[in-house]
Scaffold this motif. Sequence first.
Motif, PDB file in Angstrom:
ATOM      1  N   ASN A 196      -4.881  -8.928  -0.666  1.00 15.24           N
ATOM      2  CA  ASN A 196      -5.251  -7.836  -2.031  1.00 15.24           C
ATOM      3  C   ASN A 196      -6.712  -9.314  -3.027  1.00 15.24           C
ATOM      4  O   ASN A 196      -6.348 -10.298  -2.216  1.00 15.24           O
ATOM      5  CB  ASN A 196      -4.360  -7.509  -2.764  1.00 15.24           C
ATOM      6  CG  ASN A 196      -3.381  -6.563  -1.846  1.00 15.24           C
ATOM      7  OD1 ASN A 196      -2.406  -7.170  -1.871  1.00 15.24           O
ATOM      8  ND2 ASN A 196      -3.537  -5.758  -1.651  1.00 15.24           N
ATOM      9  N   ASN A 197      -7.898  -8.060  -3.052  1.00 15.02           N
ATOM     10  CA  ASN A 197      -8.580  -8.906  -3.937  1.00 15.02           C
ATOM     11  C   ASN A 197      -8.190  -7.876  -5.210  1.00 15.02           C
ATOM     12  O   ASN A 197      -8.679  -7.058  -4.923  1.00 15.02           O
ATOM     13  CB  ASN A 197      -9.631  -8.935  -3.488  1.00 15.02           C
ATOM     14  CG  ASN A 197     -10.356  -9.582  -2.784  1.00 15.02           C
ATOM     15  OD1 ASN A 197      -9.765 -10.646  -2.406  1.00 15.02           O
ATOM     16  ND2 ASN A 197     -11.360  -9.395  -1.461  1.00 15.02           N
ATOM     17  N   TYR A 198      -7.948  -8.818  -6.478  1.00 12.51           N
ATOM     18  CA  TYR A 198      -8.066  -8.499  -7.652  1.00 12.51           C
ATOM     19  C   TYR A 198      -8.066  -9.682  -8.272  1.00 12.51           C
ATOM     20  O   TYR A 198      -7.834 -10.469  -9.003  1.00 12.51           O
ATOM     21  CB  TYR A 198      -6.628  -7.977  -7.784  1.00 12.51           C
ATOM     22  CG  TYR A 198      -6.480  -6.806  -9.143  1.00 12.51           C
ATOM     23  CD1 TYR A 198      -7.490  -6.378  -9.562  1.00 12.51           C
ATOM     24  CD2 TYR A 198      -5.646  -5.706  -8.741  1.00 12.51           C
ATOM     25  CE1 TYR A 198      -7.253  -5.841 -10.523  1.00 12.51           C
ATOM     26  CE2 TYR A 198      -4.798  -5.376 -10.060  1.00 12.51           C
ATOM     27  CZ  TYR A 198      -6.243  -4.601 -10.134  1.00 12.51           C
ATOM     28  OH  TYR A 198      -6.110  -3.689 -11.504  1.00 12.51           O
TER      29      TYR A 198
ATOM     30  N   SER B 290     -14.915  -0.187  -4.657  1.00  8.22           N
ATOM     31  CA  SER B 290     -13.452   0.467  -5.333  1.00  8.22           C
ATOM     32  C   SER B 290     -12.846  -0.044  -5.953  1.00  8.22           C
ATOM     33  O   SER B 290     -11.200  -0.850  -5.694  1.00  8.22           O
ATOM     34  CB  SER B 290     -12.596   0.922  -3.163  1.00  8.22           C
ATOM     35  OG  SER B 290     -13.460   1.384  -2.814  1.00  8.22           O
ATOM     36  N   ILE B 291     -13.155   0.049  -7.063  1.00  5.37           N
ATOM     37  CA  ILE B 291     -12.710  -0.478  -8.017  1.00  5.37           C
ATOM     38  C   ILE B 291     -11.117   0.117  -8.771  1.00  5.37           C
ATOM     39  O   ILE B 291     -11.391   0.654  -8.626  1.00  5.37           O
ATOM     40  CB  ILE B 291     -13.477  -0.185  -9.864  1.00  5.37           C
ATOM     41  CG1 ILE B 291     -12.919  -0.831 -10.847  1.00  5.37           C
ATOM     42  CG2 ILE B 291     -13.644   1.592 -10.203  1.00  5.37           C
ATOM     43  CD1 ILE B 291     -14.098  -0.585 -11.717  1.00  5.37           C
ATOM     44  N   LYS B 292     -10.545  -1.584  -9.130  1.00  8.60           N
ATOM     45  CA  LYS B 292      -9.517  -0.915  -9.518  1.00  8.60           C
ATOM     46  C   LYS B 292      -8.837  -0.986 -10.602  1.00  8.60           C
ATOM     47  O   LYS B 292      -9.632  -1.770 -11.594  1.00  8.60           O
ATOM     48  CB  LYS B 292      -8.251  -1.991  -8.748  1.00  8.60           C
ATOM     49  CG  LYS B 292      -8.446  -2.424  -7.041  1.00  8.60           C
ATOM     50  CD  LYS B 292      -7.575  -3.681  -6.575  1.00  8.60           C
ATOM     51  CE  LYS B 292      -7.116  -3.966  -5.299  1.00  8.60           C
ATOM     52  NZ  LYS B 292      -6.923  -5.058  -4.951  1.00  8.60           N
TER      53      LYS B 292
ATOM     54  N   LEU C  48      -4.914   3.282 -11.270  1.00  5.49           N
ATOM     55  CA  LEU C  48      -5.684   4.181 -10.310  1.00  5.49           C
ATOM     56  C   LEU C  48      -6.923   3.801 -10.216  1.00  5.49           C
ATOM     57  O   LEU C  48      -7.244   3.337 -11.016  1.00  5.49           O
ATOM     58  CB  LEU C  48      -6.466   5.236 -12.064  1.00  5.49           C
ATOM     59  CG  LEU C  48      -7.384   6.500 -11.539  1.00  5.49           C
ATOM     60  CD1 LEU C  48      -6.636   7.877 -10.706  1.00  5.49           C
ATOM     61  CD2 LEU C  48      -7.951   7.303 -12.889  1.00  5.49           C
ATOM     62  N   ARG C  49      -7.057   3.975  -8.905  1.00  5.19           N
ATOM     63  CA  ARG C  49      -8.636   3.277  -8.764  1.00  5.19           C
ATOM     64  C   ARG C  49      -9.574   4.264  -7.513  1.00  5.19           C
ATOM     65  O   ARG C  49      -8.588   4.715  -7.641  1.00  5.19           O
ATOM     66  CB  ARG C  49      -8.524   1.556  -7.680  1.00  5.19           C
ATOM     67  CG  ARG C  49      -6.902   1.643  -6.037  1.00  5.19           C
ATOM     68  CD  ARG C  49      -7.618   1.829  -5.100  1.00  5.19           C
ATOM     69  NE  ARG C  49      -8.696   0.895  -4.783  1.00  5.19           N
ATOM     70  CZ  ARG C  49      -8.437   0.001  -3.801  1.00  5.19           C
ATOM     71  NH1 ARG C  49      -6.905  -0.370  -3.020  1.00  5.19           N
ATOM     72  NH2 ARG C  49      -9.227  -0.552  -3.995  1.00  5.19           N
ATOM     73  N   LEU C  50      -9.950   3.273  -6.792  1.00  7.91           N
ATOM     74  CA  LEU C  50     -11.600   3.943  -6.292  1.00  7.91           C
ATOM     75  C   LEU C  50     -10.843   3.861  -4.847  1.00  7.91           C
ATOM     76  O   LEU C  50     -10.948   2.727  -4.848  1.00  7.91           O
ATOM     77  CB  LEU C  50     -12.457   4.002  -6.775  1.00  7.91           C
ATOM     78  CG  LEU C  50     -13.793   4.933  -6.426  1.00  7.91           C
ATOM     79  CD1 LEU C  50     -13.699   6.250  -6.594  1.00  7.91           C
ATOM     80  CD2 LEU C  50     -15.308   4.390  -7.367  1.00  7.91           C
TER      81      LEU C  50
HETATM   82  N1  LIG Z   1     -10.990  -4.694 -10.832  1.00  7.55           N
HETATM   83  C1  LIG Z   1     -10.901  -5.236  -9.338  1.00  7.55           C
HETATM   84  N2  LIG Z   1     -10.850  -3.858  -8.394  1.00  7.55           N
HETATM   85  C2  LIG Z   1     -11.178  -4.620  -7.644  1.00  7.55           C
HETATM   86  C3  LIG Z   1     -12.125  -5.414  -7.686  1.00  7.55           C
HETATM   87  C4  LIG Z   1     -11.098  -7.069  -7.707  1.00  7.55           C
HETATM   88  O1  LIG Z   1     -11.100  -8.075  -8.362  1.00  7.55           O
HETATM   89  N3  LIG Z   1     -10.923  -6.399  -9.191  1.00  7.55           N
HETATM   90  N4  LIG Z   1     -11.871  -6.069  -5.876  1.00  7.55           N
HETATM   91  C5  LIG Z   1     -12.439  -5.128  -4.506  1.00  7.55           C
HETATM   92  C6  LIG Z   1     -12.965  -5.789  -3.719  1.00  7.55           C
HETATM   93  S1  LIG Z   1     -14.127  -7.263  -3.313  1.00  7.55           S
HETATM   94  C7  LIG Z   1     -11.799  -5.548  -2.409  1.00  7.55           C
HETATM   95  S2  LIG Z   1     -12.117  -5.560  -0.809  1.00  7.55           S
HETATM   96  C8  LIG Z   1     -10.976  -3.940  -2.413  1.00  7.55           C
HETATM   97  C9  LIG Z   1      -9.463  -4.755  -2.815  1.00  7.55           C
HETATM   98  O2  LIG Z   1      -8.162  -3.598  -2.245  1.00  7.55           O
HETATM   99  P1  LIG Z   1      -7.219  -4.185  -2.165  1.00  7.55           P
HETATM  100  O3  LIG Z   1      -6.253  -5.401  -2.332  1.00  7.55           O
HETATM  101  O4  LIG Z   1      -6.322  -2.606  -2.122  1.00  7.55           O
HETATM  102  O5  LIG Z   1      -7.329  -4.376   0.146  1.00  7.55           O
HETATM  103  O6  LIG Z   1     -10.864  -4.350  -4.288  1.00  7.55           O
HETATM  104  C10 LIG Z   1     -11.512  -4.162  -5.384  1.00  7.55           C
HETATM  105  N5  LIG Z   1     -11.652  -3.523  -6.600  1.00  7.55           N
END
Ligand SMILES: Nc1nc2c(c(=O)[nH]1)N[C@H]1C(S)=C(S)[C@@H](COP(=O)(O)O)O[C@H]1N2
Length: 321
Positions: free
Chosen positions: A84-86, A240-242, A228-230
Motif C-alpha cells: 500500500n501507499n499511505y 485517490s485520497i485516503k 473513507l477514501r476516494l
Molecule cells: N492520505 C493519503 N492518501 C493516499 C496516499 C497517501 O500517501 N496518503 N497515497 C496515494 C497513492 S500514491 C496510491 S497509489 C493509493 C494507494 O492505494 P492502495 O494502498 O489502496 O493501493 O493511495 C493514494 N492515497
Amino acid sequence: MHVRRWRGWSLPESAATPEALYLSRRDLMATGTALLGAATLAGGAAHAAGAPSADGAALYPAQRNPKFTLDRPLTPEARASTVNNYYEFSYAKNVAPAMGRFERHPWRIVVDGLVEAPQEFDFDDLLKKVQLEERLYRHRCVEAWSMAIPWTGFPMKTLVDLAKPTSGARFIKLEAFRNPKVAPNQKDFRYPWPYVEGLTLAEAQNDLAFLVTGAYGKPAPNQFGAPLRLALPWKYGFKSIKGIVRFTFTDTQPVSFWEEVQGSEYGFWANVNPKVPHPRWSQASEEDIATGERRPTLLYNGYGEYVAGLYAGREKERIWF
Ligand SMILES: Nc1nc2c(c(=O)[nH]1)N[C@H]1C(S)=C(S)[C@@H](COP(=O)(O)O)O[C@H]1N2
Ligand SMILES: [Mo]
C-alpha cells in the motif's frame, strides 16, 4: 441498460480463477453476515455505551454493480492489503504494521465552502444517507504498478447532492486527517500535511468517481484508507485520497499534496496516459503487483468511455500528470 462495448476484454479462463475464488468466499460471507447482523444489534447497544461501532459491517457484502467489469484478475486480498501507499504512516509499502495507533472512531466529516449550508457528519450517520454498492475497479499507481480491487462504497455524486453546492462551486478540495500522534510521518516537516487532493465538480459527478468505505466485501481495513477514501480509476492512484475528513467546495483549483511537494512531476489532473512519460520513467506499461506480469497501460486506464468527454479538446494541455 449498460451496453457492453469492450468485447475484446472478456476474461481469459485463467484470469477468471481468483474472482471465482473470491465469489465463493463471498457466498460464505453472506452467511457470516446474517450472524454479524445479530452481533451488530448487540454492538449497537455497546456503541451507545461508548464502544466502537462496527463500521456498518451489517451492510456488507453490498450488491455488486455489474456495469464495472475487469479485463484482468482481481488482486488477491492478501497482496492488495500488504502493498500500500499511505505516506502518513510509512514511506515503504507495508503500511498496516505502522497503523497500530490509528483510531477510526469517532470519525467526523466536514462539508463546507460554496454550499447552501456547511454540514458535519459522523461517518456512521453518513452511511445511513447513502446506498452502498460493490464495484470492480482497476487501480494504476503513477509508480507503474497496478491492481484490481472489489471496492464497496457510494458514488461521489451522492455526496455532491448532499452538499448542495452553490452556483459558484467549480472544484472540490479533499483533505485527509491530520494527527501526528497516530501518524508518525506527520511529524516529518518535509511534507505539507495534511494530504490534500482536488477535482472538478464535473469529475466528482462522473459515474466513475466513487467514495470507498469497504473492500473485498467488508469494511475496509485501515491501510486502504478507512473509513473513507476516494477511487478515481482513470487517474493515477495518488488522486485517490485516503482518510478523508473534509470536502470543501470552491471556485479555485486546489493545489494537491504531491503538486506542492514536486509540481514538475505531479499535477492536478493526473489522467492516465501511456504516451506521456513521468519525467523520470515511462508510463507505457505497468506491473501487476500480484503476478508480476507487465501489460500495456491503457489511455484513461481503460475508462475513456466514461471520462474522455470531460477533457474533450484539452488533450494538448497538461492534463496527463
Ligand atoms: N492520505 C493519503 N492518501 C493516499 C496516499 C497517501 O500517501 N496518503 N497515497 C496515494 C497513492 S500514491 C496510491 S497509489 C493509493 C494507494 O492505494 P492502495 O494502498 O489502496 O493501493 O493511495 C493514494 N492515497
Ligand atoms: Mo500511487
